[in-house]
Design a protein around this motif. Structure first.
Motif, PDB file in Angstrom:
ATOM      1  N   LEU A 149     114.063  12.385 -52.499  1.00 33.06           N
ATOM      2  CA  LEU A 149     112.928  12.322 -51.589  1.00 33.06           C
ATOM      3  C   LEU A 149     113.277  12.920 -50.231  1.00 33.06           C
ATOM      4  O   LEU A 149     112.428  13.495 -49.556  1.00 33.06           O
ATOM      5  CB  LEU A 149     112.449  10.881 -51.441  1.00 33.06           C
ATOM      6  N   SER A 150     114.550  12.777 -49.827  1.00 31.21           N
ATOM      7  CA  SER A 150     114.989  13.365 -48.557  1.00 31.21           C
ATOM      8  C   SER A 150     115.032  14.892 -48.635  1.00 31.21           C
ATOM      9  O   SER A 150     115.084  15.573 -47.615  1.00 31.21           O
ATOM     10  CB  SER A 150     116.372  12.843 -48.176  1.00 31.21           C
ATOM     11  N   LEU A 151     115.033  15.439 -49.862  1.00 33.27           N
ATOM     12  CA  LEU A 151     115.067  16.886 -50.063  1.00 33.27           C
ATOM     13  C   LEU A 151     113.676  17.461 -50.290  1.00 33.27           C
ATOM     14  O   LEU A 151     113.505  18.516 -50.886  1.00 33.27           O
ATOM     15  CB  LEU A 151     115.957  17.219 -51.270  1.00 33.27           C
ATOM     16  N   ASN A 152     112.666  16.713 -49.843  1.00 31.04           N
ATOM     17  CA  ASN A 152     111.274  17.167 -49.912  1.00 31.04           C
ATOM     18  C   ASN A 152     110.709  17.226 -51.337  1.00 31.04           C
ATOM     19  O   ASN A 152     109.889  18.084 -51.644  1.00 31.04           O
ATOM     20  CB  ASN A 152     111.112  18.548 -49.249  1.00 31.04           C
ATOM     21  N   VAL A 153     111.175  16.336 -52.181  1.00 31.54           N
ATOM     22  CA  VAL A 153     110.594  16.262 -53.518  1.00 31.54           C
ATOM     23  C   VAL A 153     109.296  15.478 -53.431  1.00 31.54           C
ATOM     24  O   VAL A 153     109.248  14.394 -52.865  1.00 31.54           O
ATOM     25  CB  VAL A 153     111.550  15.560 -54.498  1.00 31.54           C
ATOM     26  N   ASP A 154     108.253  16.027 -53.987  1.00 28.96           N
ATOM     27  CA  ASP A 154     106.936  15.405 -53.947  1.00 28.96           C
ATOM     28  C   ASP A 154     106.719  14.574 -55.200  1.00 28.96           C
ATOM     29  O   ASP A 154     106.675  15.100 -56.310  1.00 28.96           O
ATOM     30  CB  ASP A 154     105.866  16.491 -53.844  1.00 28.96           C
ATOM     31  N   ARG A 155     106.592  13.259 -55.026  1.00 27.02           N
ATOM     32  CA  ARG A 155     106.365  12.372 -56.167  1.00 27.02           C
ATOM     33  C   ARG A 155     105.069  12.719 -56.904  1.00 27.02           C
ATOM     34  O   ARG A 155     104.936  12.415 -58.091  1.00 27.02           O
ATOM     35  CB  ARG A 155     106.297  10.918 -55.698  1.00 27.02           C
ATOM     36  N   GLU A 156     104.114  13.324 -56.209  1.00 31.99           N
ATOM     37  CA  GLU A 156     102.829  13.631 -56.829  1.00 31.99           C
ATOM     38  C   GLU A 156     102.926  14.790 -57.817  1.00 31.99           C
ATOM     39  O   GLU A 156     102.134  14.886 -58.759  1.00 31.99           O
ATOM     40  CB  GLU A 156     101.791  13.966 -55.744  1.00 31.99           C
ATOM     41  N   THR A 157     103.885  15.686 -57.614  1.00 26.04           N
ATOM     42  CA  THR A 157     103.971  16.879 -58.459  1.00 26.04           C
ATOM     43  C   THR A 157     105.234  16.937 -59.297  1.00 26.04           C
ATOM     44  O   THR A 157     105.291  17.715 -60.265  1.00 26.04           O
ATOM     45  CB  THR A 157     103.905  18.155 -57.592  1.00 26.04           C
ATOM     46  N   GLU A 158     106.253  16.157 -58.968  1.00 23.39           N
ATOM     47  CA  GLU A 158     107.519  16.204 -59.698  1.00 23.39           C
ATOM     48  C   GLU A 158     107.877  14.823 -60.241  1.00 23.39           C
ATOM     49  O   GLU A 158     107.643  13.809 -59.582  1.00 23.39           O
ATOM     50  CB  GLU A 158     108.648  16.690 -58.775  1.00 23.39           C
ATOM     51  N   PRO A 159     108.428  14.772 -61.450  1.00 25.79           N
ATOM     52  CA  PRO A 159     108.859  13.488 -62.033  1.00 25.79           C
ATOM     53  C   PRO A 159     110.177  13.031 -61.415  1.00 25.79           C
ATOM     54  O   PRO A 159     111.250  13.170 -62.025  1.00 25.79           O
ATOM     55  CB  PRO A 159     109.007  13.836 -63.520  1.00 25.79           C
ATOM     56  N   VAL A 160     110.096  12.494 -60.204  1.00 21.77           N
ATOM     57  CA  VAL A 160     111.299  12.166 -59.445  1.00 21.77           C
ATOM     58  C   VAL A 160     112.203  11.217 -60.217  1.00 21.77           C
ATOM     59  O   VAL A 160     113.432  11.394 -60.263  1.00 21.77           O
ATOM     60  CB  VAL A 160     110.913  11.561 -58.076  1.00 21.77           C
ATOM     61  N   ASP A 161     111.632  10.190 -60.831  1.00 20.53           N
ATOM     62  CA  ASP A 161     112.455   9.222 -61.562  1.00 20.53           C
ATOM     63  C   ASP A 161     113.197   9.893 -62.714  1.00 20.53           C
ATOM     64  O   ASP A 161     114.364   9.588 -62.975  1.00 20.53           O
ATOM     65  CB  ASP A 161     111.591   8.079 -62.087  1.00 20.53           C
ATOM     66  N   ALA A 162     112.518  10.800 -63.407  1.00 19.50           N
ATOM     67  CA  ALA A 162     113.151  11.500 -64.526  1.00 19.50           C
ATOM     68  C   ALA A 162     114.263  12.429 -64.021  1.00 19.50           C
ATOM     69  O   ALA A 162     115.339  12.511 -64.629  1.00 19.50           O
ATOM     70  CB  ALA A 162     112.117  12.294 -65.313  1.00 19.50           C
ATOM     71  N   ILE A 163     113.992  13.124 -62.923  1.00 21.29           N
ATOM     72  CA  ILE A 163     115.013  14.012 -62.346  1.00 21.29           C
ATOM     73  C   ILE A 163     116.238  13.198 -61.946  1.00 21.29           C
ATOM     74  O   ILE A 163     117.383  13.588 -62.217  1.00 21.29           O
ATOM     75  CB  ILE A 163     114.445  14.774 -61.140  1.00 21.29           C
ATOM     76  N   ALA A 164     116.007  12.049 -61.306  1.00 23.14           N
ATOM     77  CA  ALA A 164     117.111  11.188 -60.888  1.00 23.14           C
ATOM     78  C   ALA A 164     117.903  10.712 -62.098  1.00 23.14           C
ATOM     79  O   ALA A 164     119.138  10.697 -62.084  1.00 23.14           O
ATOM     80  CB  ALA A 164     116.582   9.999 -60.089  1.00 23.14           C
ATOM     81  N   TRP A 165     117.189  10.331 -63.171  1.00 21.09           N
ATOM     82  CA  TRP A 165     117.865   9.839 -64.372  1.00 21.09           C
ATOM     83  C   TRP A 165     118.762  10.912 -64.974  1.00 21.09           C
ATOM     84  O   TRP A 165     119.915  10.657 -65.335  1.00 21.09           O
ATOM     85  CB  TRP A 165     116.833   9.372 -65.396  1.00 21.09           C
ATOM     86  N   VAL A 166     118.255  12.124 -65.085  1.00 21.05           N
ATOM     87  CA  VAL A 166     119.037  13.227 -65.644  1.00 21.05           C
ATOM     88  C   VAL A 166     120.264  13.500 -64.786  1.00 21.05           C
ATOM     89  O   VAL A 166     121.386  13.666 -65.290  1.00 21.05           O
ATOM     90  CB  VAL A 166     118.167  14.494 -65.761  1.00 21.05           C
ATOM     91  N   LEU A 167     120.073  13.535 -63.467  1.00 15.33           N
ATOM     92  CA  LEU A 167     121.196  13.806 -62.570  1.00 15.33           C
ATOM     93  C   LEU A 167     122.251  12.709 -62.647  1.00 15.33           C
ATOM     94  O   LEU A 167     123.454  12.986 -62.744  1.00 15.33           O
ATOM     95  CB  LEU A 167     120.695  13.947 -61.130  1.00 15.33           C
ATOM     96  N   VAL A 168     121.807  11.451 -62.600  1.00 20.68           N
ATOM     97  CA  VAL A 168     122.761  10.338 -62.613  1.00 20.68           C
ATOM     98  C   VAL A 168     123.568  10.327 -63.905  1.00 20.68           C
ATOM     99  O   VAL A 168     124.797  10.190 -63.895  1.00 20.68           O
ATOM    100  CB  VAL A 168     122.043   8.989 -62.419  1.00 20.68           C
ATOM    101  N   ARG A 169     122.877  10.478 -65.052  1.00 20.63           N
ATOM    102  CA  ARG A 169     123.604  10.417 -66.319  1.00 20.63           C
ATOM    103  C   ARG A 169     124.567  11.600 -66.470  1.00 20.63           C
ATOM    104  O   ARG A 169     125.679  11.437 -66.976  1.00 20.63           O
ATOM    105  CB  ARG A 169     122.626  10.394 -67.492  1.00 20.63           C
TER     106      ARG A 169
END
Length: 214
Positions: A149-169
């Motif tokens: 979110l600090s990198l200007n990711v828009d929750r309305e247009t991007e699946p932030v939770d999914a992106i975070a999950w992929v990155l973390v795993r």
């Protein structure tokens, strides 16, 4: 490997002397856990390391699983808090790439400094007691979401939770494997490749640094 479920303490200490006793048991339990592993840890070894009788230990803990559960809770919380502070601290970097690099370094530092605990969590912990690793992952998921979110990711247009999950795993599996397997790869190269991996992935999905033109 067999083990019973996590058990609670028999009673919580209320007086200074009893609290000091429990602290000695937890400290001893941590040392025994790292030295002997989960399966070969025992109340006798923990009591001996703490310099107390097994009977004194049983006043507070019903068995080794209760001791080791408290030990893992304590030290996993410390590891999680350290990573949390580092991730939040890296948000001040003006460059998104430096935020990523700083976060990777912080995670790797914390894992390497706690390699014994990581080995227990990922290789030795019985399934019936495996709540700690999931708690740790969930907290890191939340932190990575904050970074995104600090990198200007828009929750309305991007699946932030999914992106975070992929990155973390992805980062978790690579860093844990590095700490436990110790491949013939320098630390500097690992950090560089992980940074490239993350920033390249983000550049394809979000406004990250110099986003390529469509």
């Amino acid at each position: 490997m067999t083990s019973g479920p996590r058990r609670q303490m028999r009673r919580e200490p209320t007086q200074e002397r009893s609290r000091a006793m429990v602290e000695r048991i937890i400290t001893a339990g941590y040392a025994v856990l790292l030295e002997h592993g989960y399966e070969r840890s025992s109340t006798a070894r923990i009591a001996n390391r703490a310099g107390i009788s097994p009977g004194s230990l049983y006043q507070y803990f019903p068995d080794k699983h209760a001791v080791l559960g408290r030990v893992i809770d304590r030290y996993t919380d410390r590891l999680r808090n350290r990573v949390s502070r580092a991730f939040v601290g890296n948000l001040v970097h003006p460059s998104p790439g430096e935020r990523v690099r700083g976060s990777v370094l912080a995670l790797l530092d914390a894992l390497e400094d706690n390699a014994g605990l990581i080995r227990v969590l990922y290789e030795q912990l019985p399934p019936t007691a495996d709540t700690h690793r999931h708690d740790f992952r969930n907290r890191i998921d939340e932190l990575v979401t904050t970074v995104l979110l600090s990198l200007n990711v828009d929750r309305e247009t991007e699946p932030v939770d999914a992106i975070a999950w992929v990155l973390v795993r992805s980062v978790e599996n690579l860093t844990i494997s590095y700490v436990l397997d110790r491949p013939e790869i320098s630390r500097e190269i690992l950090v560089e490749e992980l940074t490239r991996l993350i920033t390249g992935y983000l550049a394809e999905r979000i406004e990250f640094g110099e986003r390529r033109n469509d």
